[in-house]
Design a protein around this motif. Structure first.
Motif, PDB file in Angstrom:
ATOM      1  N   ASP A 207       0.824  -1.206   0.000  1.00 62.48           N
ATOM      2  CA  ASP A 207       0.000   0.000   0.000  1.00 62.48           C
ATOM      3  C   ASP A 207       0.858   1.256   0.000  1.00 62.48           C
ATOM      4  N   GLU A 209       0.679   3.701   1.706  1.00 64.81           N
ATOM      5  CA  GLU A 209       0.881   4.266   3.041  1.00 64.81           C
ATOM      6  C   GLU A 209       2.361   4.413   3.367  1.00 64.81           C
ATOM      7  N   LEU A 224      -0.548  -6.094  -1.348  1.00 66.29           N
ATOM      8  CA  LEU A 224      -1.719  -5.301  -1.723  1.00 66.29           C
ATOM      9  C   LEU A 224      -2.781  -6.212  -2.319  1.00 66.29           C
TER      10      LEU A 224
END
Length: 226
Positions: A207, A209, A224
């Motif tokens: 991800d 993030e 993911l």
């Protein structure tokens, strides 16, 4: 290039693996987002050769500071050193001759570009879950109030497999070559600065993030969902 990594293996296990004496102030683990300027745990050579006391397992700042910098941020942040030019670069040439180190990691991140130039992160690790061990160099910068011990990871041109994601990759040192890279033997270390063999890494998308250097937690390396 290697610009972000993880370390989840326990410090005491790493010290035993390298037959190294651990410092008391090693970085906290697990860390799923080790960023430049963070402290990393580094292995340095036995002071008196292969038959002497233990190697040292010690913390260093990830980001090499050349001796002529008047302050740590006086120039570019040198987290990597290119294998092809390391012996000639004034910042690195003395260190690669006399101050080589091993920098263990559980894995590292690289990025590709998606639509609208979005940065898409990939996570790389060993298929067997063992730590990977990067070739590094180190030195002490002593122009501040206290000495600062710093290091950089050596990179080389990517293998065909790695080039699908990035054109550079960290130099990984195999266990049988650790003593040579650390300068504990008379063998030459330059031939070790090469791409990893086929099958050395596995990778998967994670991800976005992790694009933030403030992101934390094991979820950063979770594959993911399709």
């Amino acid at each position: 290039m290697c610009g972000r990594m993880t370390m989840t293996h326990p410090n005491d296990a790493m010290a035993q693996l390298f037959e190294a004496a651990p410092a008391n102030d090693l970085p906290h683990v697990p860390n799923y987002n080790v960023c430049p300027t963070n402290a990393v745990a580094v292995v340095t050579a036995r002071a008196g050769g292969a038959e002497s006391a233990d190697r040292a397992f010690r913390p260093m700042r990830w980001g090499f500071v050349p001796h002529w910098y008047k302050k740590p941020n006086d120039g570019p942040l040198l987290i990597n050193a290119r294998a092809e030019t390391i012996a000639e670069k004034p910042a690195f040439r003395a260190a690669v001759r006399t101050r080589r180190c091993l920098i263990p990691a559980t894995g590292f991140y690289e990025w590709t570009k998606g639509e609208d130039d979005a940065r898409l992160p990939w996570y790389f690790s060993r298929p067997d879950g063992a730590p990977m061990v990067f070739a590094g160099i180190w030195q002490v910068w002593d122009k501040g109030e206290e000495p600062l011990t710093t290091c950089a990871i050596i990179t080389t041109g990517a293998s065909d497999w790695m080039a699908k994601t990035h054109h550079r990759e960290p130099v990984v040192v195999a266990p049988e070559d650790w003593a040579t890279w650390l300068g504990e033997t008379a063998a030459k270390a330059a031939p070790l600065m090469r791409p990893a063999p086929e099958g050395a890494f596995q990778r998967w998308r994670v991800d976005r993030e992790v694009n933030s250097n403030r992101a934390r937690g094991a979820g950063l390396i979770a594959p993911l969902a399709a």
